[in-house]
Scaffold this motif. Structure first.
Motif, short mmCIF file in Angstrom:
data_model
loop_
_atom_site.label_atom_id
_atom_site.label_comp_id
_atom_site.label_asym_id
_atom_site.label_seq_id
_atom_site.Cartn_x
_atom_site.Cartn_y
_atom_site.Cartn_z
N ARG A 1 0.83 -1.21 0.00
CA ARG A 1 0.00 0.00 0.00
C ARG A 1 0.86 1.26 0.00
O ARG A 1 0.58 2.23 -0.67
CB ARG A 1 -0.91 0.01 1.24
N PHE A 2 1.96 1.18 0.78
CA PHE A 2 2.87 2.33 0.86
C PHE A 2 3.51 2.58 -0.50
O PHE A 2 3.64 3.72 -0.95
CB PHE A 2 3.95 2.05 1.92
N ALA A 3 3.90 1.50 -1.18
CA ALA A 3 4.62 1.62 -2.44
C ALA A 3 3.70 2.03 -3.58
O ALA A 3 4.13 2.70 -4.52
CB ALA A 3 5.32 0.30 -2.78
N ALA A 4 2.42 1.63 -3.48
CA ALA A 4 1.52 1.80 -4.62
C ALA A 4 1.40 3.26 -5.04
O ALA A 4 1.32 3.56 -6.23
CB ALA A 4 0.14 1.25 -4.28
N GLY A 5 1.42 4.20 -4.07
CA GLY A 5 1.25 5.59 -4.41
C GLY A 5 2.54 6.32 -4.74
O GLY A 5 2.51 7.49 -5.14
N LEU A 6 3.67 5.64 -4.58
CA LEU A 6 4.95 6.35 -4.67
C LEU A 6 5.22 6.95 -6.05
O LEU A 6 5.81 8.00 -6.17
CB LEU A 6 6.10 5.41 -4.30
N LEU A 7 4.81 6.24 -7.10
CA LEU A 7 5.13 6.69 -8.44
C LEU A 7 4.00 7.49 -9.08
O LEU A 7 4.09 7.91 -10.22
CB LEU A 7 5.50 5.49 -9.33
N ASP A 8 2.91 7.69 -8.34
CA ASP A 8 1.76 8.38 -8.90
C ASP A 8 1.39 9.57 -8.04
O ASP A 8 0.80 9.43 -6.97
CB ASP A 8 0.58 7.40 -8.99
N PRO A 9 1.75 10.79 -8.48
CA PRO A 9 1.51 11.97 -7.65
C PRO A 9 0.03 12.22 -7.38
O PRO A 9 -0.31 12.92 -6.43
CB PRO A 9 2.09 13.12 -8.48
N SER A 10 -0.86 11.64 -8.20
CA SER A 10 -2.28 11.89 -7.99
C SER A 10 -2.92 10.87 -7.06
O SER A 10 -4.08 11.00 -6.67
CB SER A 10 -3.02 11.88 -9.34
N ALA A 11 -2.16 9.83 -6.66
CA ALA A 11 -2.71 8.81 -5.78
C ALA A 11 -2.84 9.36 -4.37
O ALA A 11 -2.06 10.22 -3.96
CB ALA A 11 -1.79 7.58 -5.79
N PRO A 12 -3.84 8.89 -3.60
CA PRO A 12 -3.97 9.36 -2.22
C PRO A 12 -2.82 8.87 -1.35
O PRO A 12 -2.20 7.85 -1.64
CB PRO A 12 -5.30 8.74 -1.77
N VAL A 13 -2.51 9.63 -0.30
CA VAL A 13 -1.49 9.20 0.65
C VAL A 13 -2.03 7.94 1.35
O VAL A 13 -3.18 7.92 1.78
CB VAL A 13 -1.21 10.32 1.67
N PRO A 14 -1.22 6.89 1.48
CA PRO A 14 -1.70 5.65 2.11
C PRO A 14 -2.22 5.93 3.52
O PRO A 14 -1.69 6.78 4.23
CB PRO A 14 -0.46 4.76 2.16
#
Lengths: 248, 104
Positions: free
Chosen positions: A6-19
């Motif tokens: 979950r932590f990694a999923a948003g790392l490369l996508d600036p529009s993803a919500p903070v985990p």
């Protein structure tokens, strides 16, 4: 999903919500970290593909590298390996149709980097050939781990050298050229190959017997210099050893 | 010209001639890999940013020296020349890291 995933999923996508497990002051810090991850990957591509960067210009390359990084997380913690999929990514960009040689230049830069980091291995010596004089026709060779060959429809060797320290000018990029990369000692050597030499060496690298590889060389061009190419292959360190009859 | 006449058929003798020519020529030029391998790591001789090991991302030593002749950065030089080469200011190269000329 695991916490790490979950932590990694948003790392490369600036529009993803903070985990959601990131709390208190941490969301802002997560944003900083997220930015650093992408910047680090872009810097890696800049360092790994200097000629491609020079051809495209720094600003365009940075945008392209960022888009690539967001789709291609590193597969190894060793960043000097990063960008294995970059040549194919370049080839697939419609916007880059004016740079038809770009993907091959990127492949050669990758070959250069692999050669630099390849294991230190003894190279085949002229004496090894002399000792095998009684079975030359069927000789087969084990490639050195640094060895890389590529035949391109474009003048990749000229383009590469002009854009890695040269003045960037290539008179005639739209001519076929093959390139050989080796590292017999500490230094990576980049050699332009005529078509006949490429046909011969590529056959040997693929495991062909010496007589068959020589036939391929002459099939590619009657002017094939067999002795000169064998000399080049020994001096450049294309192979590490002979493959003996029992296949080792 | 028919196909059979243009097709080359190799004999062991033809290959032996080529290999012999190749081997004798490479012995004369003496640019053999064994000779090229005779290099040594030499500390304290590289100009700023020109130390060896520049090879893409993640290599910590990639052209990272900050000052000329930085004592803890090295460069490959011909074997046997490191400690005898002439450098500005009477400095000498070293096969071991040096404490002189470190960045502030």
């Amino acid at each position: 999903m695991q916490a790490e995933a979950r932590f990694a999923a948003g790392l490369l996508d600036p529009s993803a919500p903070v985990p959601e497990q990131v709390r208190d002051q941490a969301p802002r810090r997560y944003a900083v970290y997220r930015n650093n991850v992408t910047v680090g990957l872009v810097k890696a591509l800049e360092a790994n593909f200097p000629a491609v960067r020079r051809l495209l210009g720094e600003a365009y390359f940075a945008g392209l590298a960022r888009a690539f990084a967001q789709r291609h997380p590193p597969e190894s913690p060793l960043l000097f390996h990063y960008g294995a999929a970059f040549p194919a990514y370049l080839a697939a960009q419609d916007d880059l149709s004016g740079f038809p040689y770009l993907a091959d230049v990127a492949r050669v830069e990758q070959g250069w980097r692999r050669a630099y980091h390849a294991a230190d291995v003894q190279v085949l010596e002229a004496a090894d050939l002399a000792l095998a004089a009684d079975r030359l026709m069927t000789l087969r060779f084990k490639p050195h781990p640094a060895t890389f060959v590529l035949a391109s429809s474009y003048a990749v060797h000229a383009i590469l050298s002009a854009n890695r320290g040269g003045d960037g000018v290539v008179a005639d990029p739209a001519r076929p050229q093959a390139v050989l990369i080796t590292r017999p000692a500490h230094d990576v050597i980049v050699t332009a190959l005529p078509a006949e030499q490429h046909a011969f060496l590529a056959a040997l690298i693929d495991g062909a017997q010496l007589a068959e590889a020589a036939e391929r060389g002459f099939a590619a061009g009657e002017s094939f210099d067999l002795a000169g190419t064998i000399r080049l292959m020994v001096e450049a360190g294309v192979f590490q050893s002979l493959i003996t009859q029992d296949g080792t | 010209m028919s196909n059979t006449s243009t097709r080359r058929v190799f004999t062991a003798a033809m290959l032996a001639t080529a290999v012999t020519a190749a081997i004798s020529a490479s012995a004369v030029t003496s640019s053999s890999p064994a000779a090229a391998a005779e290099k040594e790591k030499c500390f304290g001789v590289a100009m700023a940013g020109k130390n060896d090991c520049a090879a893409g991302a993640g290599t910590t030593c990639a052209g990272t020296s900050k000052v000329d002749f930085q004592g803890n950065s090295w460069k490959y030089v011909e074997k046997g020349t490191c400690t005898s080469m002439m450098i500005d200011g009477g400095r000498k190269g070293s096969l071991e890291p040096l404490t002189r000329d470190l960045p502030a």
